[in-house]
Enzyme design. Structure first.
Site, PDB file in Angstrom:
ATOM      1  N   ASP A  82       7.303   3.767   4.320  1.00  0.00           N
ATOM      2  CA  ASP A  82       5.961   3.649   3.353  1.00  0.00           C
ATOM      3  C   ASP A  82       6.356   2.334   2.589  1.00  0.00           C
ATOM      4  O   ASP A  82       7.499   2.088   1.988  1.00  0.00           O
ATOM      5  CB  ASP A  82       5.666   4.771   2.423  1.00  0.00           C
ATOM      6  N   ASP A 104       4.869  -4.140   3.858  1.00  0.00           N
ATOM      7  CA  ASP A 104       3.982  -4.499   2.856  1.00  0.00           C
ATOM      8  C   ASP A 104       4.015  -5.954   2.426  1.00  0.00           C
ATOM      9  O   ASP A 104       5.058  -6.219   1.327  1.00  0.00           O
ATOM     10  CB  ASP A 104       3.977  -3.633   1.769  1.00  0.00           C
TER      11      ASP A 104
END
Ligand code: 13P
Length: 277
Positions: A82, A104
């Site tokens: 994540d 990200d």
């Protein structure tokens, strides 16, 4: 069964117009509870290792535990990174046996986000691992990630990004935020519909900040093409509440109580996202 790439479970969810939950795992008890929930519901689950868990040294131990425990599970399980912080971290996860990585780069200028994401895609796809990217600024803060007021993505940004790199899943900022919502969020479903309708191959869309969204918001998001919904805060709160509910002071009772609380909330989310009664 062995772990599966995230693309497989999202590809399977798409024609059914359902979504798969991605729950963050921070310790063995949470991991075990989530697998028990998925097994009980006979539904696929994505287990995410986030930056908070990595900071306390859990990347390799959790990855090993997921492999071991999922091998005894009869439903598809994905091990996912994540909010991957760097190209290097995504490579560390490939080595540790993750079957999906998120990079990200949402805080970078678009061209830089595209450039690094391309590197991640080249490496991950070479070994059959799925890739999630992020565009726009998701509000709130999670594991030290984010913390801004949140800026929505634009359709042009998504279009330009997709011309530059082919990812399996794309997290989009549409007014969603990490952590519990202080007031009812206004998710921009028209924006989501416009992204979904782009005249090009649109990857599976991902909604971060799934904790605290009401049933109607979740339902509309899934209707608009969301295939993965991240839930962290509600899982952590259930775990903590469960530990407090055990008052005997016995460690095994405390663990059992925490596990029960996590199983209950996870089963509810699994069913809701799969649109099972
Ligand atoms: P919540 O903590 O709001 O559920 O968000 C989780 C998340 O998006 C993890 O990336």
């Amino acid at each position: 069964m062995p772990l599966v790439p995230m693309k497989d479970v999202l590809d399977a969810a798409a024609p059914q117009k359902t979504a798969v939950p991605a729950f963050n795992i921070d310790n063995l008890e949470i991991l075990q509870s989530l697998l028990m929930a998925a097994e009980a519901e006979q539904l696929p689950v994505i287990l995410s290792v986030g930056q908070g868990a990595i900071r306390i040294g859990r990347l390799k131990p959790l990855a090993a535990a997921v492999h071991q425990m999922a091998s005894e599970t009869s439903v598809p399980v994905v091990l996912h990174l994540d909010h991957g912080a760097s190209f290097e971290q995504t490579i560390q996860c490939l080595r540790a046996g993750f079957t999906s990585v998120m990079y990200d780069g949402s805080r970078l200028p678009l061209e830089e986000n595209i450039a690094v994401t391309r590197q991640v895609v080249a490496a991950a796809h070479a070994v059959g691992v799925s890739v999630e990217a992020e565009l726009g600024a998701i509000g709130g803060a999670e594991d030290g990630i984010g913390g801004g007021s949140g800026g929505k993505v634009s359709v042009d940004q998504v279009s330009a990004f997709l011309d530059g790199v082919g990812v399996d899943a794309l997290a989009v900022a549409i007014g969603n935020a990490h952590g519990l919502y202080k007031e009812k969020p206004h998710l921009d479903f028209d924006l989501l519909r416009s992204i979904e309708a782009l005249p090009k191959a649109v990857p599976h869309l991902v909604l971060h900040g799934g904790s605290g969204l009401d049933e109607e918001a979740i339902d509309t998001a899934i209707d608009c093409g969301i295939r993965k919904i991240n839930v962290a805060t509600e899982i952590r709160l259930a775990y903590l509440k469960g530990t407090r509910a055990a008052t005997s002071g016995d460690i095994y009772e405390t663990i059992a109580s925490a596990r029960e609380a996590v199983v209950e909330i996870a089963r509810q989310k699994l069913r809701q996202f799969a649109r099972k009664a």
